[in-house]
Design a protein around this motif. Structure first.
Motif, PDB file in Angstrom:
ATOM      1  N   SER A 191       0.474  -1.392   0.348  1.00 27.79           N
ATOM      2  CA  SER A 191      -0.303  -0.047  -0.290  1.00 27.79           C
ATOM      3  C   SER A 191       1.204   1.382   0.316  1.00 27.79           C
ATOM      4  O   SER A 191       0.226   2.347  -0.461  1.00 27.79           O
ATOM      5  CB  SER A 191      -1.068   0.216   1.664  1.00 27.79           C
ATOM      6  OG  SER A 191      -0.213  -0.129   2.470  1.00 27.79           O
ATOM      7  N   SER A 192       2.178   1.155   0.839  1.00 30.37           N
ATOM      8  CA  SER A 192       3.353   2.620   0.565  1.00 30.37           C
ATOM      9  C   SER A 192       3.688   2.950  -0.665  1.00 30.37           C
ATOM     10  O   SER A 192       4.225   3.758  -0.912  1.00 30.37           O
ATOM     11  CB  SER A 192       4.140   2.047   1.732  1.00 30.37           C
ATOM     12  OG  SER A 192       4.649   1.022   1.391  1.00 30.37           O
ATOM     13  N   GLY A 193       3.993   1.627  -1.763  1.00 34.43           N
ATOM     14  CA  GLY A 193       4.295   1.579  -2.819  1.00 34.43           C
ATOM     15  C   GLY A 193       5.168   0.732  -2.825  1.00 34.43           C
ATOM     16  O   GLY A 193       6.317   0.637  -3.464  1.00 34.43           O
ATOM     17  N   HIS A 194       5.901   0.164  -1.532  1.00 37.36           N
ATOM     18  CA  HIS A 194       7.301  -0.188  -1.018  1.00 37.36           C
ATOM     19  C   HIS A 194       7.554  -1.195  -0.492  1.00 37.36           C
ATOM     20  O   HIS A 194       6.853  -0.869   0.632  1.00 37.36           O
ATOM     21  CB  HIS A 194       8.217   1.054  -1.446  1.00 37.36           C
ATOM     22  CG  HIS A 194       8.669   1.289   0.093  1.00 37.36           C
ATOM     23  ND1 HIS A 194       7.545   3.226   0.113  1.00 37.36           N
ATOM     24  CD2 HIS A 194       8.803   1.622   0.622  1.00 37.36           C
ATOM     25  CE1 HIS A 194       7.621   3.294   1.273  1.00 37.36           C
ATOM     26  NE2 HIS A 194       8.488   2.409   1.881  1.00 37.36           N
ATOM     27  N   HIS A 195       8.431  -2.012  -0.387  1.00 36.64           N
ATOM     28  CA  HIS A 195       8.107  -3.134   0.834  1.00 36.64           C
ATOM     29  C   HIS A 195       8.831  -2.286   2.017  1.00 36.64           C
ATOM     30  O   HIS A 195      10.160  -1.573   2.026  1.00 36.64           O
ATOM     31  CB  HIS A 195       9.033  -3.973   0.683  1.00 36.64           C
ATOM     32  CG  HIS A 195       8.571  -5.164   1.390  1.00 36.64           C
ATOM     33  ND1 HIS A 195       9.351  -6.672   1.316  1.00 36.64           N
ATOM     34  CD2 HIS A 195       7.047  -5.803   1.584  1.00 36.64           C
ATOM     35  CE1 HIS A 195       9.637  -7.300   2.537  1.00 36.64           C
ATOM     36  NE2 HIS A 195       8.053  -7.176   2.535  1.00 36.64           N
ATOM     37  N   THR A 196       8.042  -2.617   3.658  1.00 37.88           N
ATOM     38  CA  THR A 196       8.624  -1.713   4.526  1.00 37.88           C
ATOM     39  C   THR A 196       9.078  -3.291   5.401  1.00 37.88           C
ATOM     40  O   THR A 196       9.940  -2.766   6.530  1.00 37.88           O
ATOM     41  CB  THR A 196       7.279  -1.493   5.630  1.00 37.88           C
ATOM     42  OG1 THR A 196       6.928  -2.541   5.914  1.00 37.88           O
ATOM     43  CG2 THR A 196       6.823  -0.250   4.582  1.00 37.88           C
ATOM     44  N   GLY A 197       9.614  -4.098   4.821  1.00 36.56           N
ATOM     45  CA  GLY A 197      10.502  -5.395   5.722  1.00 36.56           C
ATOM     46  C   GLY A 197      11.500  -6.115   4.840  1.00 36.56           C
ATOM     47  O   GLY A 197      11.933  -6.079   3.592  1.00 36.56           O
ATOM     48  N   LEU A 198      11.476  -7.042   5.980  1.00 38.13           N
ATOM     49  CA  LEU A 198      12.657  -8.646   4.729  1.00 38.13           C
ATOM     50  C   LEU A 198      11.147 -10.118   5.416  1.00 38.13           C
ATOM     51  O   LEU A 198      10.693  -9.654   5.938  1.00 38.13           O
ATOM     52  CB  LEU A 198      13.668  -8.904   5.434  1.00 38.13           C
ATOM     53  CG  LEU A 198      14.427  -9.601   4.930  1.00 38.13           C
ATOM     54  CD1 LEU A 198      14.863  -9.024   4.198  1.00 38.13           C
ATOM     55  CD2 LEU A 198      15.887 -10.064   6.348  1.00 38.13           C
ATOM     56  N   ASP A 199      11.857 -10.162   4.451  1.00 34.86           N
ATOM     57  CA  ASP A 199      10.713 -11.935   4.103  1.00 34.86           C
ATOM     58  C   ASP A 199      11.332 -12.283   3.731  1.00 34.86           C
ATOM     59  O   ASP A 199      12.252 -12.967   2.737  1.00 34.86           O
ATOM     60  CB  ASP A 199       9.344 -11.956   2.796  1.00 34.86           C
ATOM     61  CG  ASP A 199       8.644 -10.369   3.035  1.00 34.86           C
ATOM     62  OD1 ASP A 199       8.078  -9.547   4.127  1.00 34.86           O
ATOM     63  OD2 ASP A 199       7.599 -10.295   1.438  1.00 34.86           O
ATOM     64  N   PHE A 200      11.372 -13.537   4.910  1.00 32.29           N
ATOM     65  CA  PHE A 200      11.791 -14.774   4.886  1.00 32.29           C
ATOM     66  C   PHE A 200      10.796 -15.986   4.905  1.00 32.29           C
ATOM     67  O   PHE A 200       9.702 -16.217   5.142  1.00 32.29           O
ATOM     68  CB  PHE A 200      12.214 -15.190   6.262  1.00 32.29           C
ATOM     69  CG  PHE A 200      13.495 -14.304   6.985  1.00 32.29           C
ATOM     70  CD1 PHE A 200      14.506 -15.089   6.961  1.00 32.29           C
ATOM     71  CD2 PHE A 200      12.568 -13.477   7.974  1.00 32.29           C
ATOM     72  CE1 PHE A 200      15.564 -13.894   7.287  1.00 32.29           C
ATOM     73  CE2 PHE A 200      13.446 -12.408   7.872  1.00 32.29           C
ATOM     74  CZ  PHE A 200      15.066 -12.980   7.754  1.00 32.29           C
ATOM     75  N   ALA A 201      10.245 -16.472   2.857  1.00 36.00           N
ATOM     76  CA  ALA A 201       9.950 -17.985   3.215  1.00 36.00           C
ATOM     77  C   ALA A 201      10.014 -18.980   3.168  1.00 36.00           C
ATOM     78  O   ALA A 201      11.199 -19.155   3.201  1.00 36.00           O
ATOM     79  CB  ALA A 201       9.898 -17.382   1.522  1.00 36.00           C
ATOM     80  N   ALA A 202       9.104 -19.376   3.746  1.00 36.39           N
ATOM     81  CA  ALA A 202       9.448 -20.718   5.087  1.00 36.39           C
ATOM     82  C   ALA A 202       7.841 -21.736   4.944  1.00 36.39           C
ATOM     83  O   ALA A 202       7.345 -21.146   4.625  1.00 36.39           O
ATOM     84  CB  ALA A 202      10.056 -20.225   6.204  1.00 36.39           C
ATOM     85  N   PRO A 203       7.846 -22.622   5.380  1.00 30.38           N
ATOM     86  CA  PRO A 203       7.077 -23.462   5.352  1.00 30.38           C
ATOM     87  C   PRO A 203       6.232 -23.155   5.823  1.00 30.38           C
ATOM     88  O   PRO A 203       6.598 -22.871   6.945  1.00 30.38           O
ATOM     89  CB  PRO A 203       7.090 -25.845   5.464  1.00 30.38           C
ATOM     90  CG  PRO A 203       8.857 -25.040   4.973  1.00 30.38           C
ATOM     91  CD  PRO A 203       9.522 -23.751   4.501  1.00 30.38           C
ATOM     92  N   THR A 204       5.115 -23.482   6.688  1.00 28.45           N
ATOM     93  CA  THR A 204       3.918 -23.341   7.094  1.00 28.45           C
ATOM     94  C   THR A 204       4.307 -23.718   8.308  1.00 28.45           C
ATOM     95  O   THR A 204       4.229 -25.081   8.166  1.00 28.45           O
ATOM     96  CB  THR A 204       2.816 -23.537   7.057  1.00 28.45           C
ATOM     97  OG1 THR A 204       2.217 -21.962   5.438  1.00 28.45           O
ATOM     98  CG2 THR A 204       1.664 -23.224   7.980  1.00 28.45           C
ATOM     99  N   GLY A 205       4.462 -23.007   9.366  1.00 30.80           N
ATOM    100  CA  GLY A 205       4.383 -23.934  11.175  1.00 30.80           C
ATOM    101  C   GLY A 205       6.386 -24.135  10.742  1.00 30.80           C
ATOM    102  O   GLY A 205       6.229 -24.525  12.710  1.00 30.80           O
ATOM    103  N   THR A 206       6.803 -23.467  10.607  1.00 33.62           N
ATOM    104  CA  THR A 206       8.248 -23.490  10.542  1.00 33.62           C
ATOM    105  C   THR A 206       8.628 -22.445  11.781  1.00 33.62           C
ATOM    106  O   THR A 206       8.163 -21.235  11.837  1.00 33.62           O
ATOM    107  CB  THR A 206       8.842 -22.484   9.486  1.00 33.62           C
ATOM    108  OG1 THR A 206       8.672 -23.667   8.584  1.00 33.62           O
ATOM    109  CG2 THR A 206      10.297 -22.969   9.645  1.00 33.62           C
TER     110      THR A 206
END
Length: 346
Positions: free
Chosen positions: A237-252
């Motif tokens: 919504s702000s037009g840019h990413h405000t954090g850092l995404d760690f993609a991992a399996p659900t439940g990690t």
């Protein structure tokens, strides 16, 4: 009664007889002869004039003899002989009667002394006392020796000046080379010191980070970084990413990166289930899109404690942990840089 005597004749030309001629024969007057052979009486002036001329001739001869003696030594030049016509020589005064000349002509001791005194300047003219003590008698050789000595002294002086100039140049070059070497050594020492300081600084920082790493932890495991801080896109919504995404399996498991207090834990709109962990320095760590939460507000946790599980709640396209870092005044910063500043490798 008139005399019948013949008229007197005009006087004949003036003739003078020879005073030594008994026959009374007369002859015509010769001025040169009379000046050369003066007679007594009214012609005394002519005799004096002849004497003056003879003295002049004698004086010129003496000057010539002295000049000749000055040009060469008595050993190398024979005496100068002066020849006079018999007619003049017979009427010259006695040399011994002339002032300053009789001493040269007399045979007595005075003449011997005069010859010694007169000969000395001719043979030793220009000879110094030191040269005379060394046995030098030839003025020409003495002059030649002095000229050679002066030339040698001048050459020695020139050589000394040249050597001094060379030594000065060599000293200046040596000083420049020494200064250059010293400058290079100082620069090398400064570079080595700087390198050593940088190495020590890096070592100290590594030690610090290692110590910090012991008290900090990666928020999850088995992850892949899919979005970074500040990345632009229409999904946010702000037009840019405000954090850092760690993609991992659900439940990690999701872990506390550092010891702190849980400030809040619950649903937060597009963030899904979110846990806010406040560290002791006021820094806040946001854990978003969890599938479940294992802590509650006010709870104290330590580094590495499990506070929830990876999920896909809120505005997401797949299971991942959205991590944000805010300073004590609420400003958001890059989570990856912050984690690395704590000695962690992301």
């Amino acid at each position: 009664m008139a005399s019948n005597q013949p008229a007197p004749q005009s006087p004949s030309p003036l003739r003078y007889g020879s005073f030594g001629d008994e026959a009374g024969a007369s002859e015509e007057w010769n001025p040169t002869e009379e000046s050369v052979r003066p007679v007594r009486g009214r012609h005394r002036v002519a005799k004096q004039r002849g004497l003056a001329r003879s003295s002049t001739v004698l004086g010129v001869g003496v000057i010539a003899a002295v000049g000749a003696g000055g040009m060469a030594t008595a050993q190398s030049k024979p005496p100068v002989s002066i020849s006079l016509p018999d007619s003049i020589k017979d009427n010259l005064p006695d040399a011994s009667s002339l002032p300053g000349v009789g001493a040269f002509m007399s045979g007595g001791s005075e003449a011997d002394d005069t010859e010694i005194v007169a000969a000395a300047p001719l043979t030793s003219a220009g000879i110094t006392a030191a040269e005379a003590e060394q046995g030098t008698t030839d003025a020409g050789e003495a002059l030649r020796a002095r000229i050679l000595q002066q030339a040698e002294q001048q050459q020695a002086g020139a050589d000394a000046e040249a050597r001094a100039a060379q030594e000065k140049d060599a000293a200046e070059q040596a000083a420049k080379e020494a200064a250059k070497q010293q400058s290079a050594a100082e620069a090398k020492a400064a570079a080595e010191k700087k390198a050593a300081e940088e190495a020590a600084k890096k070592k100290a920082e590594a030690e610090r980070l290692a110590k910090l790493a012991a008290s900090y932890a990666i928020p999850t495991s088995s992850y892949t970084i899919t979005s970074t801080y500040g990345q632009a896109g229409s999904m946010w919504s702000s037009g840019h990413h405000t954090g850092l995404d760690f993609a991992a399996p659900t439940g990690t498991p999701v872990k506390a990166v550092h010891g702190g207090t849980v400030k809040s834990a619950g649903w937060s709109g597009s963030y899904g289930y979110r846990t806010v962990l406040e560290l002791d320095d006021g820094t806040e760590i946001w854990y978003c899109h969890q599938s479940s939460m294992d802590v509650s507000a006010g709870q104290r946790v330590s580094t590495g404690d499990t506070i929830g599980r990876v999920g896909a709640t809120g505005n997401v396209t797949g299971p991942h942990l959205h991590l944000e870092v805010h300073t004590a005044d609420g400003t958001g910063i890059d989570p990856m840089s912050w984690l690395r500043s704590k000695g962690l490798t992301v």
